[in-house]
Scaffold this active site. Structure first.
Site, PDB file in Angstrom:
ATOM      1  CB  ALA A   1       6.264   6.511   1.195  1.00 41.53           C
TER       2      ALA A   1
ATOM      3  CG  ASP B   1      -7.228  11.308   7.784  1.00 41.60           C
ATOM      4  OD1 ASP B   1      -7.886  10.628   8.977  1.00 41.60           O
ATOM      5  OD2 ASP B   1      -6.020  10.599   8.633  1.00 41.60           O
TER       6      ASP B   1
ATOM      7  CB  SER C   1      -1.749   9.908  13.120  1.00 41.04           C
ATOM      8  OG  SER C   1      -2.280   9.035  12.545  1.00 41.04           O
TER       9      SER C   1
ATOM     10  CG  ASP D   1     -18.962   5.657  -1.890  1.00 42.01           C
ATOM     11  OD1 ASP D   1     -20.177   6.452  -1.389  1.00 42.01           O
ATOM     12  OD2 ASP D   1     -20.076   5.100  -3.159  1.00 42.01           O
TER      13      ASP D   1
ATOM     14  CG  ASP E   1     -16.635   8.833   0.969  1.00 41.69           C
ATOM     15  OD1 ASP E   1     -15.631   8.227   0.983  1.00 41.69           O
ATOM     16  OD2 ASP E   1     -17.458   8.882   1.893  1.00 41.69           O
TER      17      ASP E   1
ATOM     18  CG  HIS F   1      -7.167  10.130  12.007  1.00 41.73           C
ATOM     19  ND1 HIS F   1      -5.842  10.309  11.427  1.00 41.73           N
ATOM     20  CD2 HIS F   1      -6.542  10.101  13.295  1.00 41.73           C
ATOM     21  CE1 HIS F   1      -5.286  10.110  11.397  1.00 41.73           C
ATOM     22  NE2 HIS F   1      -5.254   9.713  12.933  1.00 41.73           N
TER      23      HIS F   1
ATOM     24  CE1 TYR G   1       3.791  -0.630  -1.117  1.00 41.03           C
ATOM     25  CE2 TYR G   1       2.374   1.156  -0.252  1.00 41.03           C
ATOM     26  CZ  TYR G   1       1.877   0.063  -0.729  1.00 41.03           C
ATOM     27  OH  TYR G   1       0.858  -1.215  -0.536  1.00 41.03           O
TER      28      TYR G   1
ATOM     29  CG  ASP H   1     -25.195  12.850   7.402  1.00 44.46           C
ATOM     30  OD1 ASP H   1     -24.671  13.718   7.526  1.00 44.46           O
ATOM     31  OD2 ASP H   1     -25.655  12.624   6.137  1.00 44.46           O
TER      32      ASP H   1
END
Length: 394
Positions: free
Chosen positions: A209, A62, A256, A84, A81, A97, A206, A88
């Site tokens: 999933a 997430d 979610s 990227d 991460d 989220h 997919y 910060d």
């Protein structure tokens, strides 16, 4: 990975036997994350008497998770991460989220652990966790590989492709296949487009999933939840109290949180039986769900999750009969449920009758139009003038 979960479960069982005479304090996260109507809807109190997610790690891919939130402290490991973008981790835009999702998992499985891998940025998470397509390797695919290789037992994807609804990423397909082949179930949010944007969306579209749709407090389809034929199970997704990245809690909605809650149920199942395969997890979730009237439908899939029934069934799962199928050419399609993959299943009777009625009305209008046209021609032949309609009008 299954052996690792088995060893963890054995050790946990032995320790619990030694400590059974002592008063056991509830898990920290379970006492601090408010449980609303979703608790009764899922049957959490009964399910948590059987399992609380001990020994199971849920990877939350997430926008990052604020690990020092009081409700999450000590339960979260932070991975890389992959997005990227230079944001910060102290920014108020970081982990909004993802922190919500981690708390929803732990609400269900308070003794599970969270592996946080950042694959979204702060702006996208405001738009229902939409994934930005970037050049190079997909952040989601990278996150899945990392999660599998670093001990994840479940992968929770409360994200989607949003506007690029029919965009399939081969890297994501391969990554999900990698997870499933390594015994890690992948759950994905169906989307929040209701019935408007219901082309195939990914990752829920997919094959590997498990697509999760959302229910309202009455147990029915939440209006925002995407309608599609790949929906498999449903979970509460309206007015869910979740942890805020800046502290405290807030009420959220969407497929979610429904996916995060379902991932928590899968954690309970795997803690109860560490040997479950992804195929068995899928079969148990769909077979024990509270089936909608008439069986499966595109709104709720096989129905709302029944957590205690799923955890109980995990102890004696159905045989996993999934095997590699030899490729026999482009015309070969597997038919595990007896329905050809090259044809659409029969329409429901109600839909068929509705369509037939509409066709009948259309036929009557066509006949009426022809009669009017013939009448007009007869008048014209008698010396009258018939004006033709302007182009483009009827």
């Amino acid at each position: 990975m299954n052996d690792r979960r088995t060893r963890t479960a054995v050790v946990a069982a032995a320790l619990s036997g030694l400590l059974c005479v002592l008063p056991m304090a509830p898990a920290h996260a379970a006492t601090t994350i408010p449980v609303g109507w979703e608790g009764d809807a899922l049957g959490l109190s009964s399910a948590q008497q059987l399992s609380q997610g001990e020994g199971v790690t849920v990877a939350v891919l997430d926008s990052g998770v604020v690990a020092d939130h009081p409700a999450l402290k000590g339960r979260v490991t932070t991975g890389p991460d992959y997005f990227d973008d230079g944001l910060d981790s102290q920014s108020p835009e970081w982990g909004v989220h993802g922190t919500n999702m981690a708390s929803d998992v732990l609400k269900v499985a308070p003794k599970a652990k969270i592996l946080s891998v950042r694959v979204l940025n702060g702006e996208e998470e405001k738009e229902d966790g939409e994934v930005e397509r970037r050049s190079g390797t997909s952040p989601v695919a990278s996150g899945i590989y990392y999660a599998v290789d670093h001990g994840a037992d479940v992968i929770s994807l409360s994200l989607g492709t949003g506007e690029v609804a029919n965009f399939a990423d081969s890297a994501d397909v391969a990554a999900i296949g990698y997870a499933v082949s390594h015994g890690v179930p992948v759950l994905a949010a169906a989307g929040n487009s209701g019935g408007k944007l219901n082309e195939t969306a990914f990752p829920p579209g997919y094959a590997g999933a498990i697509a999760v749709t959302a229910t309202n407090q009455g147990g029915g389809h939440a209006a925002f939840s995407t309608v599609h034929t790949y929906n498999e199970v449903a979970a509460p997704g309206v007015d869910i109290t979740s942890a805020k990245n800046t502290g405290g809690f807030e009420s959220i909605q969407g497929t979610s949180p429904a996916t995060a809650l379902t991932s928590g149920v899968v954690a309970l199942m795997l803690s109860h039986n560490p040997k479950l395969t992804p195929a068995q997890v899928r079969a148990i979730l769909t077979s024990t769900a509270r089936h909608p009237q008439g069986g499966w439908n595109a709104l709720l899939g096989y129905g709302q999750i029944n957590a205690p029934a799923a955890v109980k069934a995990a102890a004696s799962p159905p045989d996993d009969k999934t095997v590699p199928v030899k490729y026999e050419g482009k015309e070969h399609f597997a038919t595990p449920v007896g329905t050809s993959k090259t044809t659409h299943p029969p329409m429901e009777q109600e839909m068929w009758l509705t369509g037939l009625g509409a066709a009948g009305v259309g036929l009557l209008m066509l006949i009426g139009g022809l009669l009017l046209a013939l009448k007009g021609r007869r008048k014209a032949g008698a010396g009258g003038t018939v004006m033709a309609p302007p182009p483009g009008q009827f």
